[in-house]
Design a protein around this motif. Sequence first.
Motif: not given
Length: 96
Positions: A37-50, A87-96
């Motif tokens: 809810e902190g670090e990963l959420s912020a990173l994902l928002s930077k990768i995809d602004p939506t 976990m971070a890699i799995d989530v990023i792979e799924r959203i890009i």
Amino acid sequence: MLFRKIASYFREAAEAREEKKEAKAEADKLLRLHFIEGELSALLSKIDPTIEVAERLQRGSAEYVRVHYSGGSYYDVNVTGDSLGVMAIDVIERII
């Protein structure tokens, strides 16, 4: 008498180990929650602004990261057993 003392000692030791195990599991859940809810959420928002936010979900023994997009849609990623890095890699792979 001696047998009861020995049995009591082993029972107390087993209970102490179980309490320590439960405390470690609870601390691990809290660490994962703060990471998602902190670090990963912020990173994902930077990768995809939506992407608005990511949250941790627990369903039985399975753990998921739910990625919320603007407009109300979301995507769940199963991260059961993943380390924080995986976990971070799995989530990023799924959203890009």
